[in-house]
Design a protein around this motif. Structure first.
Motif, short mmCIF file in Angstrom:
data_model
loop_
_atom_site.label_atom_id
_atom_site.label_comp_id
_atom_site.label_asym_id
_atom_site.label_seq_id
_atom_site.Cartn_x
_atom_site.Cartn_y
_atom_site.Cartn_z
N ASN A 64 0.78 -1.27 -0.08
CA ASN A 64 -0.14 0.03 0.04
C ASN A 64 0.83 1.25 0.17
O ASN A 64 0.69 2.26 -0.79
CB ASN A 64 -0.87 -0.01 1.27
CG ASN A 64 -1.96 -0.90 1.01
OD1 ASN A 64 -2.31 -1.59 0.12
ND2 ASN A 64 -2.51 -1.20 2.09
N LEU B 193 -6.60 11.26 -3.44
CA LEU B 193 -5.30 10.33 -2.85
C LEU B 193 -6.12 9.90 -1.43
O LEU B 193 -5.14 8.56 -1.12
CB LEU B 193 -4.27 10.91 -2.92
CG LEU B 193 -3.48 11.21 -4.17
CD1 LEU B 193 -2.06 11.86 -3.98
CD2 LEU B 193 -3.25 9.90 -5.14
N PHE C 26 -6.49 5.91 -0.73
CA PHE C 26 -5.66 4.78 -0.25
C PHE C 26 -5.36 4.62 1.13
O PHE C 26 -5.59 3.50 1.58
CB PHE C 26 -3.90 5.33 -0.80
CG PHE C 26 -3.90 5.17 -2.33
CD1 PHE C 26 -3.63 4.10 -2.86
CD2 PHE C 26 -4.16 6.25 -3.22
CE1 PHE C 26 -3.27 3.79 -4.37
CE2 PHE C 26 -4.10 6.27 -4.69
CZ PHE C 26 -3.46 4.92 -5.25
N THR D 165 5.69 10.14 -8.61
CA THR D 165 5.41 10.57 -10.20
C THR D 165 4.94 12.21 -10.13
O THR D 165 5.24 12.79 -11.36
CB THR D 165 4.89 9.75 -10.87
OG1 THR D 165 5.13 8.20 -10.61
CG2 THR D 165 4.63 9.75 -12.49
N LEU D 166 3.95 12.26 -9.40
CA LEU D 166 3.31 13.61 -9.73
C LEU D 166 4.14 14.76 -9.58
O LEU D 166 4.09 15.72 -10.14
CB LEU D 166 2.12 13.82 -8.74
CG LEU D 166 0.73 12.76 -9.22
CD1 LEU D 166 -0.38 12.92 -8.00
CD2 LEU D 166 0.25 13.17 -10.50
N LEU E 106 2.76 1.66 -3.47
CA LEU E 106 2.11 2.16 -4.51
C LEU E 106 1.73 3.84 -4.24
O LEU E 106 2.04 4.51 -5.33
CB LEU E 106 0.92 1.56 -4.58
CG LEU E 106 -0.42 1.65 -5.45
CD1 LEU E 106 0.53 1.44 -7.08
CD2 LEU E 106 -1.37 0.97 -5.49
N LEU E 107 1.37 4.08 -3.06
CA LEU E 107 0.95 5.52 -2.54
C LEU E 107 2.39 6.39 -3.19
O LEU E 107 2.16 7.52 -3.55
CB LEU E 107 0.48 5.86 -1.56
CG LEU E 107 0.25 7.16 -0.92
CD1 LEU E 107 -0.89 7.95 -1.91
CD2 LEU E 107 -0.28 7.22 0.30
N SER E 108 3.37 5.92 -2.52
CA SER E 108 4.85 6.63 -2.57
C SER E 108 4.84 6.87 -4.10
O SER E 108 5.57 8.01 -4.88
CB SER E 108 5.93 5.84 -2.03
OG SER E 108 5.49 5.97 -0.69
N ALA E 109 4.75 5.66 -4.99
CA ALA E 109 5.23 5.88 -6.25
C ALA E 109 4.04 6.76 -7.09
O ALA E 109 4.70 7.62 -8.12
CB ALA E 109 4.76 4.38 -6.96
N ILE E 110 3.13 6.86 -6.72
CA ILE E 110 2.17 7.99 -7.60
C ILE E 110 2.47 9.37 -7.17
O ILE E 110 2.49 10.32 -7.96
CB ILE E 110 0.59 7.55 -6.89
CG1 ILE E 110 0.30 6.20 -7.77
CG2 ILE E 110 -0.28 8.82 -7.52
CD1 ILE E 110 -1.27 5.66 -7.03
N VAL E 111 2.44 9.59 -5.65
CA VAL E 111 2.90 10.85 -5.33
C VAL E 111 4.27 11.45 -5.89
O VAL E 111 4.55 12.43 -6.34
CB VAL E 111 2.80 11.05 -3.80
CG1 VAL E 111 1.41 11.24 -3.53
CG2 VAL E 111 3.80 10.30 -3.09
#
Length: 555
Positions: free
Chosen positions: A26, A106, A109, A36-37, A29-34
């Motif tokens: 979990n 977000l 999550f 990337t942003l 995945l959240l770290s990868a999304i933020v």
């Protein structure tokens, strides 16, 4: 050998436990999304407040590092909620850096994560996200009031409820699977215990056992069979060319007729004797029995072959036959001499009628005794087939023959107060050898007296049934049990009884009657009595037809 089932809990270097994996997955995945942003926004110069956005990203990444470093399986599950709570705060910072970017989505999550921890976590996440969202809206001075301010909290609550419900269903299914696993494990353990018990029992017996599955593969052999393999090289293998002989000890057994080959074909058989040479002067005899196996659905599950060492038994039987033959042969010489002197005495003219009658009785019984000795000699041969009884049939009246037997045996019956009722003996013709048939009647009537109770009754009758003349002998004796009924006609077989005998009378009687094309039947009930029925041809034509049918040819 059974594989050892040890502790399945992973070590520190093995794959992480389920709780460890959920926390790490979990957060990563959240770290990868933020992350990337942040990279995309920084590269395109689209971030309104890069410092505040970077702070939120840094907090989330720090949570990811914690999720990897902390051993969650060793601490209370409540502490797992710390990271998603921190994520809610970090996402609040991200949204504050750019309220119009929709970063509040977000929150889904941590909402998913917290709701999966239980009802209390779901309620906490719902209240916290909704409250923070509205507080941020008020503080940021967003004056435009639209349905979006209600939609986002409702969407978060719906996502949390879906996660909570899915977790409950998954937990229930896991509990059910755990119970089923426990039951299956118990059943497997019981099956393993039973298998071990059966194996231990089969390894303690002295007969060999081969288990063959439905595909024809040998799946089990016990220790005793391993002993046979050591004594007989190649034993228990179809592809080995083993020298073996049939029951007579001289006829070679063809490869396709070997017991194992027959069992692999699914045949059933009992007490098949095969001799195996161990050396030039020593042999071993094995008795084979095969039975087909069925599974719980009635389908073929293979077969089992049992091998038993009967060398000592066969040697004892051969020694017994040799002894009986030797003793019987030695009896013939004095009996022949006695008959000769009795013939001389009968030829004398100075005998009184009473003495002549006594000598004639002795002569007649000596001839019978000589005939019995000849039958014992025939019955004690190695062959299991008929003794090869020689007969000279002629037309006689069975009533005269039966009454003569009753007259001679009445003395024995009177000693035990046993009554012999021959009132139902009627005149009926039969095409038989009179001397041989007298031997049959004497044997059966003698047994009816011998195995009767004191003061009992023996009933005789004669009659006809079609082409057969019938003699019926009934007694009130001890009877014969069901499992012994078929064996009473075997040579040397003795039912459990204190009455002396050699076990040859009924066997010889059946062979004599069989030589006439007839048969002997037995009906018996323990404690009530027995009924023997002898059927023989009535005339020469019936005799000829019976002999043709007995030989297996068409009449």
């Amino acid at each position: 050998m059974r594989a050892h089932r040890g502790d399945r809990r992973p070590s520190s270097g093995a794959a992480m436990d389920l709780r460890d994996r959920v926390a790490a997955n979990n957060q990563l995945l959240l770290s990868a999304i933020v992350g990337t942003l942040f990279i995309v926004g920084f590269a395109t110069q689209s971030l309104r407040d890069p410092e505040l956005f970077g702070l939120g990203v840094l907090i989330i990444v720090a949570g990811a590092a914690a999720s990897l470093a902390v051993p969650w399986t060793r601490i209370s599950p409540v502490w797992v909620a710390v990271i998603p709570l921190v994520d809610i705060g970090a996402i609040t910072i991200l949204r504050a850096s750019d309220p119009s970017a929709g970063l509040g989505l977000l929150w889904a999550f941590p909402m998913l994560w917290l709701s999966s921890l239980g009802r209390w976590a779901f309620l906490l996440a719902s209240v916290l996200v909704t409250t923070i969202y509205w507080v941020v809206v008020v503080i940021s001075g967003e004056t435009e009031r639209t349905y979006a301010y209600v939609l986002l909290p409702m969407l978060m609550v719906a996502i949390g409820w879906a996660s909570y419900s899915a977790t409950r269903r998954s937990s229930a299914q896991r509990t059910l699977l755990d119970r089923q696993t426990e039951r299956l494990s118990a059943a497997l353990a019981q099956a393993n215990r039973q298998e071990q018990l059966v194996t231990e029992v089969l390894d303690t017996v002295d007969f060999g056992v081969i288990r063959i599955d439905a595909s024809g593969t040998v799946t089990f052999v016990n220790d005793a069979l391993g002993g046979f393999r050591q004594r007989i090289p190649g034993f228990g293998r179809v592809d080995e060319d083993i020298v073996s002989y049939g029951e007579d000890g001289t006829t070679p057994v063809l490869p396709d007729e070997r017991p194992l080959a027959r069992a692999l074909r699914g045949e059933e058989f009992s007490d098949v004797i095969v001799w195996f040479p161990l050396s030039e002067s020593k042999r071993i005899a094995l008795s084979f029995t095969a039975r087909a196996l069925l599974d719980h659905l009635g389908r073929s599950a293979g077969s089992v072959l049992v091998a038993r060492d009967v060398t000592a038994e066969r040697s004892a039987m051969r020694a017994r036959d040799t002894l009986v033959a030797s003793v019987s042969h030695e009896l013939r010489t004095p009996l022949t001499s006695i008959l000769g002197y009795l013939d001389l005495a009968l030829d004398s003219d100075d005998l009184t009628p009473n003495v002549r009658r006594q000598v004639d009785t002795a002569h007649r019984n000596s001839e019978r005794l000589l005939a019995i000795v000849a039958d014992i000699l025939s019955a004690s041969t190695d062959s299991r087939l008929s003794a090869g009884v020689a007969i000279s049939p002629q037309q006689i009246d069975l009533a005269d023959l039966v009454r003569a037997s009753v007259s001679d045996l009445s003395v024995i019956a009177d000693e035990r107060a046993i009554a012999i009722d021959a009132s139902a003996v009627e005149h009926v013709g039969a095409y038989v050898d009179a001397a041989r048939m007298r031997q049959v009647v004497d044997n059966i009537v003698g047994n009816a007296i011998k195995f009767n109770r004191d003061g009992g009754l023996v009933t005789l009758s004669t009659g006809s049934a079609g082409d057969a003349a019938v003699i019926r002998v009934a007694d009130t004796g001890i009877g014969v049990r069901g499992e012994e009924r078929e064996r009473v006609f075997e040579r040397f077989f003795r039912a459990e009884s204190s009455v002396p005998g050699n076990g040859l009378g009924l066997a010889i009687s059946r062979e004599i009657v069989g030589a006439h094309g007839g048969h002997v039947d037995l009906e018996s009930e323990p404690g009530v009595g027995s009924v023997f029925t002898v059927s023989v041809p009535r005339d020469a034509q019936a005799f000829a037809r019976a002999i043709v049918v007995e030989s297996g040819e068409l009449p």
